[in-house]
Design a protein around this motif. Structure first.
Motif, PDB file in Angstrom:
ATOM      1  N   TYR A 147       0.847  -1.201   0.000  1.00  0.00           N
ATOM      2  CA  TYR A 147       0.000   0.000   0.000  1.00  0.00           C
ATOM      3  C   TYR A 147       0.873   1.238   0.000  1.00  0.00           C
ATOM      4  O   TYR A 147       1.853   1.323   0.746  1.00  0.00           O
ATOM      5  CB  TYR A 147      -0.917   0.033   1.219  1.00  0.00           C
ATOM      6  N   GLU A 152      -3.708   4.798  -3.987  1.00  0.00           N
ATOM      7  CA  GLU A 152      -4.778   5.423  -3.213  1.00  0.00           C
ATOM      8  C   GLU A 152      -6.018   5.721  -4.051  1.00  0.00           C
ATOM      9  O   GLU A 152      -7.119   5.823  -3.508  1.00  0.00           O
ATOM     10  CB  GLU A 152      -4.268   6.713  -2.560  1.00  0.00           C
ATOM     11  N   HIS A 157      -7.790   5.485   1.421  1.00  0.00           N
ATOM     12  CA  HIS A 157      -7.736   5.506   2.888  1.00  0.00           C
ATOM     13  C   HIS A 157      -8.876   6.345   3.445  1.00  0.00           C
ATOM     14  O   HIS A 157      -9.396   6.061   4.516  1.00  0.00           O
ATOM     15  CB  HIS A 157      -6.391   6.053   3.384  1.00  0.00           C
ATOM     16  N   GLN A 164     -10.639  11.799  -1.379  1.00  0.00           N
ATOM     17  CA  GLN A 164     -10.598  10.418  -0.904  1.00  0.00           C
ATOM     18  C   GLN A 164     -11.957   9.968  -0.375  1.00  0.00           C
ATOM     19  O   GLN A 164     -12.356   8.821  -0.570  1.00  0.00           O
ATOM     20  CB  GLN A 164      -9.534  10.281   0.189  1.00  0.00           C
TER      21      GLN A 164
END
Length: 427
Positions: A147, A152, A157, A164
């Motif tokens: 990771y 991403e 996350h 995100q």
């Protein structure tokens, strides 16, 4: 609890009360002084606002690259479908127009401590007499093999709210009914909220309504977590066996992931889990600029004088929020808010030639297990014997045997807390 009552009780914190009691502005002569604040989250925004409130004669500059700050706290409510992204968006107009803070939308590339200046990506340098550093946190990507920043976009996350949050929300919406959402929480200490266990709860709330055959699997590197009994009672009440929590000793310790296949391997590769949506949250450390400026120690966090939040490395720099080592205080938005006031008070008193008072600080953390089922933990903290410690008997957890109407009230208080803390920081 309405906004006024909340701010009176805890939102303004010990710093505001202490400064108003002894006089907010310096009493002696002093030259014009520049204070630069790095970071526009709840810690930095609060520090900038209260520096000006405690001493309107200060020149205060807040440096933040984003025009809109999305709060990590309440971002799980977006994932659960309760609110939209606009509901967690904060801007800086009030700090400029109402409080006289100069806001510079730029990225800090270096703190040049010897010259007492901050260098920006656009080439400008900002001189300072005192500097407040509130850069949040960065990830320890080496804690989960496979990771890193390059994945991403596919394996979010969602621990820094904004894009995100949108990615994870859209993945959950696109997942087929009967799919598995796997959460890999970080090791301690970590920024919370957003909490991984509230996240599991509110995603399960969304699944229950829209994808009832789906499952939430939590693969944890820890053996326990805050408010665990309260969460698990709520999970049983609302979601049955939809949520499964696996502690480290039970096979939850993740060894590595395959980002391409969304497979998670635990116990050195002996157990494999296939996720339809995978949420990896690595362990954390102080924000980038704090690391690069040499403000951290071997722990990865920033040691400070916990009376004032002055850096142990440089006496003209104050570090607040997630990046600081703040004794018993958790790394939360509410902690950052009260620490911003404490640092502002310390700076103003030092400029006035006055000793710092030992201020009380507070933290409240609400979590929603369901939209009408809230739980919380709260505490008051006091500086004593060189560090911040919890005041015995202060605060505590929601009662385990509370009736449903109390849980509904706590869910309402959670929204009231959000409105109050954001108004206190950015309003």
């Amino acid at each position: 609890m309405n906004r006024r009552d909340f701010i009176r009780a805890v939102g303004a914190g010990g710093a505001a009360a202490a400064l108003s009691a002894c006089g907010t502005a310096p009493q002696g002569p002093r030259r014009r002084t520049d204070v630069v604040v790095i970071g526009g989250g709840p810690g930095g925004a609060t520090a900038a606002k209260y520096l000006r409130r405690f001493d309107p004669g200060l020149q205060v500059t807040l440096v933040e690259p984003a025009a809109t700050y999305y709060t990590c706290f309440a971002s799980n409510w977006v994932l659960g479908g309760m609110i939209g992204m606009d509901d967690i968006a904060q801007t800086y107009g009030a700090l400029q127009d109402q409080h006289g803070v100069r806001v510079v939308q730029e990225r800090v590339v270096a703190i040049e401590a010897d010259a007492r200046r901050v260098r920006l990506a656009g080439g400008e340098s900002l001189p300072y007499t005192k500097l407040v550093v509130a850069p949040g946190m960065e990830f320890r990507y080496d804690t989960v093999e496979g990771y890193g920043p390059g994945v991403e976009g596919d394996i979010p996350h969602a621990w820094k709210a904004g894009e995100q949050t949108r990615i994870l929300r859209d993945q959950l919406r696109a997942m087929e009914d009967g799919g598995v959402f796997v959460i890999v929480p970080p090791g301690n200490p970590y920024r919370c909220p957003p909490g991984p266990y509230e996240r599991a709860s509110l995603v399960a709330h969304y699944f229950k309504a829209e994808k009832p055959r789906s499952k939430v699997l939590i693969l944890d590197r820890k053996e326990g977590f805050s408010k665990q009994g309260l969460f698990m009672d709520g999970w049983r009440k609302y979601y049955g066996d939809m949520i499964e929590w696996v502690p480290a000793s039970g096979g939850g310790l993740v060894d590595h992931i395959d980002a391409r296949t969304r497979e998670v391997f635990t116990e050195s590769g002996f157990t494999r889990h296939r996720a339809d949506v995978l949420n990896v949250i690595p362990s954390q450390k102080a924000g980038r600029i704090a690391q690069e400026a040499g403000l951290t120690d071997d722990s990865g966090w920033c040691p400070v004088d916990q009376l004032t939040f002055r850096s142990r490395v440089d006496g003209d720099i104050y570090v607040i929020g997630d990046s600081s080592i703040a004794g018993a205080m958790p790394k939360s938005g509410h902690s950052a808010n009260t620490q911003g006031k404490t640092a502002a008070a310390a700076i103003v008193r030092e400029m006035s030639g006055e000793d710092m008072l030992a201020l009380s600080t507070v933290n409240t953390c609400y979590s929603l297990v369901a939209p009408d089922y809230g739980i919380s933990v709260a505490a008051v903290y006091r500086y004593q014997d060189g560090e911040i410690a919890k005041v015995p008997g202060s605060g505590g957890l929601s009662a385990a045997d509370a009736p449903d109407y109390v849980r509904r009230l706590e869910a309402r208080y959670a929204q009231g807390w959000y409105d109050s803390i954001t108004d206190d920081s950015w309003g």
